[in-house]
Design an enzyme around this catalytic site. Structure first.
Site, PDB file in Angstrom:
ATOM      1  N   VAL A  78     -13.967  -3.009   3.375  1.00  0.00           N
ATOM      2  CA  VAL A  78     -13.313  -1.715   3.546  1.00  0.00           C
ATOM      3  C   VAL A  78     -12.187  -1.897   4.550  1.00  0.00           C
ATOM      4  O   VAL A  78     -12.409  -2.417   5.645  1.00  0.00           O
ATOM      5  CB  VAL A  78     -14.325  -0.651   4.046  1.00  0.00           C
ATOM      6  CG1 VAL A  78     -13.611   0.672   4.322  1.00  0.00           C
ATOM      7  CG2 VAL A  78     -15.428  -0.450   3.005  1.00  0.00           C
ATOM      8  N   THR A 104       0.860  -1.188   0.000  1.00  0.00           N
ATOM      9  CA  THR A 104       0.000   0.000   0.000  1.00  0.00           C
ATOM     10  C   THR A 104       0.894   1.235   0.000  1.00  0.00           C
ATOM     11  O   THR A 104       2.043   1.147   0.414  1.00  0.00           O
ATOM     12  CB  THR A 104      -0.856  -0.045   1.283  1.00  0.00           C
ATOM     13  OG1 THR A 104      -1.859  -1.017   1.093  1.00  0.00           O
ATOM     14  CG2 THR A 104      -1.483   1.279   1.652  1.00  0.00           C
ATOM     15  N   GLY A 122      -0.235  -2.386   6.368  1.00  0.00           N
ATOM     16  CA  GLY A 122      -0.231  -3.706   6.994  1.00  0.00           C
ATOM     17  C   GLY A 122      -1.624  -4.314   6.918  1.00  0.00           C
ATOM     18  O   GLY A 122      -2.396  -3.985   6.014  1.00  0.00           O
TER      19      GLY A 122
HETATM   20  N1  ASP Z   1      -3.676  -1.736   4.955  1.00  0.00           N
HETATM   21  C1  ASP Z   1      -4.056  -2.205   3.652  1.00  0.00           C
HETATM   22  C2  ASP Z   1      -5.409  -2.877   3.731  1.00  0.00           C
HETATM   23  O1  ASP Z   1      -5.580  -3.737   4.558  1.00  0.00           O
HETATM   24  C3  ASP Z   1      -3.072  -3.145   3.045  1.00  0.00           C
HETATM   25  C4  ASP Z   1      -1.625  -2.711   3.090  1.00  0.00           C
HETATM   26  O2  ASP Z   1      -1.247  -1.855   3.860  1.00  0.00           O
HETATM   27  O3  ASP Z   1      -0.851  -3.239   2.309  1.00  0.00           O
HETATM   28  O4  ASP Z   1      -6.265  -2.585   2.946  1.00  0.00           O
END
Ligand code: ASP
Length: 301
Positions: free
Chosen positions: A200, A171, A223
């Protein structure tokens, strides 16, 4: 004040070949530069929007064109932005076919009375904002192949949705301080592989995936979204910063709290305090990150 920008390209495993690693580090550096250029001319909100949009467009991260597929094989985007000066935030959730989810989030913040708009309603707004994008731009052979692999592994029972770190990662997010001392934060993502359509995550939720408050700090998290949501990680880091007065200690404390509550391999976070001191912490194998101000930029993975 000297504008400062920090970015992340996700917490996760990041086992990459050298060529890909170089490309990621180069893009992080360019994203910081984009943010700094925007901050020179404009505001902290301009800076975080520019830095995050740059990473969305690169296709290298799990955001924008690089976003992962949900269990129905489609791409749904989440993004949020917050202006520390006004205390306003804007976000979009589970939206398809939008050129820049972070730009649309900003449109929600600045042009509507709402904070979060999801699904079809967000697409309607994207049409008004001139941000619709043909769907095919979000799909490619590499991701199709990866989708088949993760589906196969899920069928074999290797993954339980409750242990999704391998399904998350990459992300993107940014935090910025502008000349006038204003802070802003933004986060954008495709979520996690095989997520349920309509799921979501934390990225569009203020206080979870991002938070900014002038005079205090700005934060962007990455995360496992469900962990970040339940901990309200960014707001928790804000409270730790108020309590300790030390931004590095604040992010360290909240990551430790996440590890205690949900285990390792769950979260990462970047931050700036009100003076522009950057900090980061993560309990995953790696986190792609960078920060800089006039003339000095650092990136690492
Ligand atoms: N936090 C993001 C989600 O769970 C994923 C990520 O940070 O890679 O949508």
């Amino acid at each position: 004040m000297k504008p400062t920008v920090a970015v992340h390209g996700g917490a996760g495993r990041w086992s990459l070949d050298e060529e890909r690693k170089r490309a990621v580090l180069k893009t992080l550096r360019e994203a910081v530069e984009e943010g700094l250029t925007a901050a020179e001319r404009g505001s902290a909100v301009d800076a975080v929007t520019a830095a995050v949009e740059y990473m969305e467009r690169s296709g290298l991260f799990n955001a924008g064109y690089g976003s992962v597929y949900a269990i129905d094989g489609r791409v749904y985007l989440d993004a949020g932005v917050m202006d520390g000066k006004t205390g306003r935030a804007g976000a979009v959730a589970a939206v398809e076919g939008v050129r820049s989810a972070v730009r649309l989030a900003r449109f929600v913040m600045e042009q509507t009375d709402h904070v979060i708009i999801a699904c079809e309603g967000a697409r309607l707004l994207a049409a008004k904002a001139g941000l619709l994008e043909p769907h095919h731009k979000f799909y490619n052979e590499e991701k199709n192949k990866r989708f088949q692999e993760v589906l196969e592994e899920a069928r074999r029972g290797r993954w339980h949705y409750k242990k999704v770190l391998e399904l998350a990662g990459d992300t993107v997010g940014a935090v910025a301080l502008d000349r006038d001392g204003n802070l802003a934060a933004a986060t954008s993502t495709g979520g996690v592989w095989l997520k349920w359509p309509g799921r979501v995550g934390d990225s569009p939720i203020p206080g979870a995936g991002y938070y900014a408050e002038n005079g205090v700090g700005a934060f962007s998290a990455t995360g496992v979204g469900e962990v970040i949501l339940l901990m309200l990680l960014s707001y928790r880091a804000r409270n730790e910063l108020v309590k300790t007065g030390d931004v590095a200690q604040a992010v360290k404390n909240v990551v430790q709290q996440a590890t205690e509550a949900f285990g390792p391999d769950t979260v990462g976070i970047i931050a700036l305090d009100a003076k522009g001191n950057p900090a980061y912490a993560y309990n995953t194998k790696a986190m792609a990150r960078g920060w800089g101000k006039q003339g000095e930029i650092y990136v690492d993975l």
